[in-house]
Motif scaffolding. Sequence first.
Motif, PDB file in Angstrom:
ATOM      1  N   UNK A  26       0.849  -1.199   0.000  1.00 18.44           N
ATOM      2  CA  UNK A  26       0.000   0.000   0.000  1.00 18.44           C
ATOM      3  C   UNK A  26       0.883   1.248   0.000  1.00 18.44           C
ATOM      4  N   UNK A  27       1.918   1.213   0.831  1.00 18.70           N
ATOM      5  CA  UNK A  27       2.834   2.358   0.930  1.00 18.70           C
ATOM      6  C   UNK A  27       3.479   2.623  -0.427  1.00 18.70           C
ATOM      7  N   UNK A  28       3.874   1.553  -1.099  1.00 20.04           N
ATOM      8  CA  UNK A  28       4.536   1.709  -2.393  1.00 20.04           C
ATOM      9  C   UNK A  28       3.540   2.209  -3.456  1.00 20.04           C
ATOM     10  N   UNK A  29       2.329   1.649  -3.433  1.00 15.46           N
ATOM     11  CA  UNK A  29       1.327   2.059  -4.434  1.00 15.46           C
ATOM     12  C   UNK A  29       1.018   3.547  -4.286  1.00 15.46           C
ATOM     13  N   UNK A  30       0.706   3.968  -3.065  1.00 15.66           N
ATOM     14  CA  UNK A  30       0.319   5.374  -2.882  1.00 15.66           C
ATOM     15  C   UNK A  30       1.531   6.298  -2.956  1.00 15.66           C
ATOM     16  N   UNK A  31       2.711   5.735  -2.730  1.00 18.35           N
ATOM     17  CA  UNK A  31       3.951   6.508  -2.922  1.00 18.35           C
ATOM     18  C   UNK A  31       4.121   6.932  -4.378  1.00 18.35           C
ATOM     19  N   UNK A  32       3.545   6.173  -5.302  1.00 20.22           N
ATOM     20  CA  UNK A  32       3.597   6.561  -6.727  1.00 20.22           C
ATOM     21  C   UNK A  32       2.587   7.667  -7.026  1.00 20.22           C
ATOM     22  N   UNK A  33       1.636   7.834  -6.091  1.00 20.82           N
ATOM     23  CA  UNK A  33       0.507   8.735  -6.374  1.00 20.82           C
ATOM     24  C   UNK A  33       0.627  10.059  -5.626  1.00 20.82           C
ATOM     25  N   UNK A  34       1.829  10.365  -5.145  1.00 21.25           N
ATOM     26  CA  UNK A  34       2.049  11.609  -4.402  1.00 21.25           C
ATOM     27  C   UNK A  34       2.839  11.318  -3.144  1.00 21.25           C
ATOM     28  N   UNK A  35       2.611  12.144  -2.114  1.00 18.99           N
ATOM     29  CA  UNK A  35       3.305  11.957  -0.830  1.00 18.99           C
ATOM     30  C   UNK A  35       2.458  11.091   0.093  1.00 18.99           C
ATOM     31  N   UNK A  36       3.110  10.225   0.874  1.00 24.28           N
ATOM     32  CA  UNK A  36       2.370   9.419   1.865  1.00 24.28           C
ATOM     33  C   UNK A  36       2.971   9.655   3.237  1.00 24.28           C
ATOM     34  N   UNK A  37       2.115   9.876   4.235  1.00 25.17           N
ATOM     35  CA  UNK A  37       2.566   9.928   5.626  1.00 25.17           C
ATOM     36  C   UNK A  37       1.903   8.789   6.376  1.00 25.17           C
ATOM     37  N   UNK A  38       2.706   7.986   7.075  1.00 25.81           N
ATOM     38  CA  UNK A  38       2.137   6.957   7.949  1.00 25.81           C
ATOM     39  C   UNK A  38       1.899   7.638   9.299  1.00 25.81           C
ATOM     40  N   UNK A  39       0.649   7.649   9.740  1.00 19.88           N
ATOM     41  CA  UNK A  39       0.317   8.400  10.961  1.00 19.88           C
ATOM     42  C   UNK A  39      -0.428   7.499  11.956  1.00 19.88           C
ATOM     43  N   UNK A  40      -0.553   8.035  13.184  1.00 18.33           N
ATOM     44  CA  UNK A  40      -1.338   7.317  14.197  1.00 18.33           C
ATOM     45  C   UNK A  40      -2.825   7.548  13.921  1.00 18.33           C
ATOM     46  N   UNK A  41      -3.630   6.570  14.319  1.00 19.02           N
ATOM     47  CA  UNK A  41      -5.065   6.664  14.032  1.00 19.02           C
ATOM     48  C   UNK A  41      -5.705   7.914  14.656  1.00 19.02           C
ATOM     49  N   UNK A  42      -5.211   8.334  15.819  1.00 20.50           N
ATOM     50  CA  UNK A  42      -5.843   9.476  16.494  1.00 20.50           C
ATOM     51  C   UNK A  42      -5.728  10.761  15.661  1.00 20.50           C
ATOM     52  N   UNK A  43      -4.761  10.823  14.742  1.00 20.58           N
ATOM     53  CA  UNK A  43      -4.572  12.026  13.919  1.00 20.58           C
ATOM     54  C   UNK A  43      -5.396  12.003  12.626  1.00 20.58           C
TER      55      UNK A  43
END
Length: 265
Positions: free
Chosen positions: A150-167
């Motif tokens: 998922x990280x790699x797929x969306x990394x092709x589609x712009x910027x990705x930040x992995x965040x905590x659910x509370x945010x």
Amino acid sequence: MKVAIIGAGAMGGAIARGLISSAPRFITSPGDLCAANPSPRRLAPLAEAGASTTCSNIEAVRDASLVILCVKPWLVKDVITEIKDHIDYSYAEIAVVAACVTISDLNEWLHKESAGSRSPSFCIVMPNTAVSLCKSMTFQVNGNGTCPLTLKAFGQLGEVMVIEERLLPAATSIASCGIAYALRYIRAAMEGSVELGIRAPLAQEMIVQTLIGAASLLQEPGTHPETEIDKVTTPGGLTIRGLNAMEHSGFTSAVINGLKASTPR
Ligand SMILES: NC(=O)C1=CN([C@@H]2O[C@H](COP(=O)(O)OP(=O)(O)OC[C@H]3O[C@@H](n4cnc5c(N)ncnc54)[C@H](O)[C@@H]3O)[C@@H](O)[C@H]2O)C=CC1
Ligand SMILES: O=C(O)[C@@H]1CCC=N1
């Protein structure tokens, strides 16, 4: 590697177009993508772009390594119930694109007796519609594992930040709803321009390039908006008159209230 997109509406369609245009960086060719939607009308443009399409969610997820679920939030549970027995939890990753769905909901909905205690790799993903141009701001909240596909797929589609659910609720408001807020500013500026005698298409061109410039100025590390605003604002000059008039009309408060209103508590 097969990627299934379930729900080819505004978001699923945009993700599909982004992945197709970025091939071979994530999918090798458009045919690696299988999009499912009950109405064939949504599928026609993706089929034309070379994706495989189907009205059967089950057919779409069969043998898929990455399943991207893009249906309205109130349909997520039913669609998971429909497809989960046809997803191989030993290797497939499931990315759920839906507002107001939690990791705890997904944990419960994805559980299946046949998998024993095995949990699938899954995450919530929150992109914006700029995925179609590979310019999204996307957030990923991992539920189980790190979801590297998922990280790699969306990394092709712009910027990705992995965040905590509370945010996630605030992040959704800022960047996913935020596309609409930024566009509404552009529309407002166009209306002002028309009143000032500039034709709408020319005004749009002027405003879009101005916003690209403003955003680019902030991409320099450590730059704060107010530092750049200071450079524009001549004492006793024109800009400060405009800024103050906007604030008298509640500009900053309107933006803050809008962001808070679209952040579920
Ligand atoms: N539109 C946006 O900017 C964003 C949307 N999202 C999330 O993305 C998800 C999808 O939203 P949109 O694409 O805007 O909605 P949409 O209504 O444009 O697309 C949903 C698609 O799902 C299809 N569908 C309905 N029932 C289905 C089923 N049983 N199986 C497969 N497909 C089915 C519909 O025909 C439609 O094409 C939502 O959960 C939303 O919260 C997240 C971030 C941004
Ligand atoms: O308006 C919505 O609910 C969806 C989620 C974020 C952007 N669009």
